[in-house]
Design a protein around this motif. Sequence first.
Motif, PDB file in Angstrom:
ATOM      1  N   PRO A  11       0.828  -1.208   0.000  1.00  0.00           N
ATOM      2  CA  PRO A  11       0.000   0.000   0.000  1.00  0.00           C
ATOM      3  C   PRO A  11       0.858   1.252   0.000  1.00  0.00           C
ATOM      4  O   PRO A  11       2.048   1.219   0.318  1.00  0.00           O
ATOM      5  CB  PRO A  11      -0.799  -0.131   1.305  1.00  0.00           C
ATOM      6  N   GLN A  12       0.235   2.360  -0.327  1.00  0.00           N
ATOM      7  CA  GLN A  12       0.970   3.610  -0.477  1.00  0.00           C
ATOM      8  C   GLN A  12       1.681   4.017   0.808  1.00  0.00           C
ATOM      9  O   GLN A  12       2.793   4.554   0.768  1.00  0.00           O
ATOM     10  CB  GLN A  12       0.014   4.727  -0.933  1.00  0.00           C
ATOM     11  N   LYS A  13       1.085   3.734   1.950  1.00  0.00           N
ATOM     12  CA  LYS A  13       1.707   4.123   3.217  1.00  0.00           C
ATOM     13  C   LYS A  13       3.022   3.389   3.442  1.00  0.00           C
ATOM     14  O   LYS A  13       3.939   3.926   4.071  1.00  0.00           O
ATOM     15  CB  LYS A  13       0.743   3.853   4.384  1.00  0.00           C
ATOM     16  N   VAL A  14       3.143   2.175   2.932  1.00  0.00           N
ATOM     17  CA  VAL A  14       4.404   1.431   3.048  1.00  0.00           C
ATOM     18  C   VAL A  14       5.408   1.934   2.022  1.00  0.00           C
ATOM     19  O   VAL A  14       6.601   2.091   2.323  1.00  0.00           O
ATOM     20  CB  VAL A  14       4.158  -0.078   2.869  1.00  0.00           C
ATOM     21  N   ILE A  15       4.948   2.209   0.822  1.00  0.00           N
ATOM     22  CA  ILE A  15       5.831   2.733  -0.228  1.00  0.00           C
ATOM     23  C   ILE A  15       6.455   4.059   0.207  1.00  0.00           C
ATOM     24  O   ILE A  15       7.646   4.297  -0.010  1.00  0.00           O
ATOM     25  CB  ILE A  15       5.045   2.917  -1.544  1.00  0.00           C
ATOM     26  N   GLU A  16       5.662   4.903   0.846  1.00  0.00           N
ATOM     27  CA  GLU A  16       6.147   6.234   1.239  1.00  0.00           C
ATOM     28  C   GLU A  16       7.089   6.189   2.427  1.00  0.00           C
ATOM     29  O   GLU A  16       7.965   7.049   2.558  1.00  0.00           O
ATOM     30  CB  GLU A  16       4.945   7.133   1.561  1.00  0.00           C
ATOM     31  N   ASP A  17       6.948   5.195   3.300  1.00  0.00           N
ATOM     32  CA  ASP A  17       7.787   5.132   4.498  1.00  0.00           C
ATOM     33  C   ASP A  17       8.041   3.682   4.905  1.00  0.00           C
ATOM     34  O   ASP A  17       7.518   3.212   5.922  1.00  0.00           O
ATOM     35  CB  ASP A  17       7.109   5.901   5.636  1.00  0.00           C
TER      36      ASP A  17
END
Length: 286
Positions: A11-17
């Motif tokens: 998910p985007q939250k993992v990709i971003e951080d």
Amino acid sequence: MIIDAHTHRYPQKVIEDPAGFARRYGESKWLNMVCPINRKSLQGWASRERMISDMEKAGIDRCILLGWYWENSRTCLDANLWHREWIREDPDRFTAFLSLRPDVPRLDQYLRWAKEEGFHGIGESHPWAQGFSIRDKAWMKVMEFACDAGWPVNFHVTDPEGKDYPGKTPTPMEDFLWLANELPELKIILAHAGALYPIHNPAPENFYYDLAACPLLYSSSLYKKLISSAGVEKILWGSDYPLLLYPSKSKEPDFESFLSQFKHEADLAENDIRAILGVNVLNLLS
């Protein structure tokens, strides 16, 4: 139909951080692989839109979304919810496998829930990195469920003679052989060409081999050797997307580069290419 039998998605939250995610969940081994210290990362990242766009460019019809070999059951449970959301959102694009550990609470009930929710397999599993034995009684109950459900189980396989990489952990082949003998009906997918095991050894009938990450691990001459040794019907094309398979040429993930290389180097009849690129995995899922 072309199916990538080995992909991952976040998910985007993992990709971003990714580091923040790993700290919150206690996933230090995963972090060491995707963000290694003192060396360049081979991990690529892709949003839903980017992944689907890359699939369309390469003519990929469907991807198998594999879970990761998480250290903690909480991570497994949350990652499976990501997969449930994604197969609901794009049922014609993605098929999901479960991330699992034997200490997942109410395991029997959870497996039944997963089947009802549309999951079709287990993996990518790596008991040695996850900290449990492949012979664990609770894990064997999971394997028995997979047999009864007709689910394939994908295992990470490490080549002891192969290249080094962050987080490399041995996967003793004798344990896979034991499992194949204990449950001869279990569909066992050995990832990363199964460390080339069938090239040098007779293998159980219930072993299958995906080609995930092979451009990073081996010379392209392996494809003909592996296919000749194991048989066309045992090989599954998988990329390990969004891993960067050609880091000297591209800093972004894609499907097309590996797909083109494989077709060229394997040099197979059309029926055999179709089998490896999709028919074989469909047969395993049926």
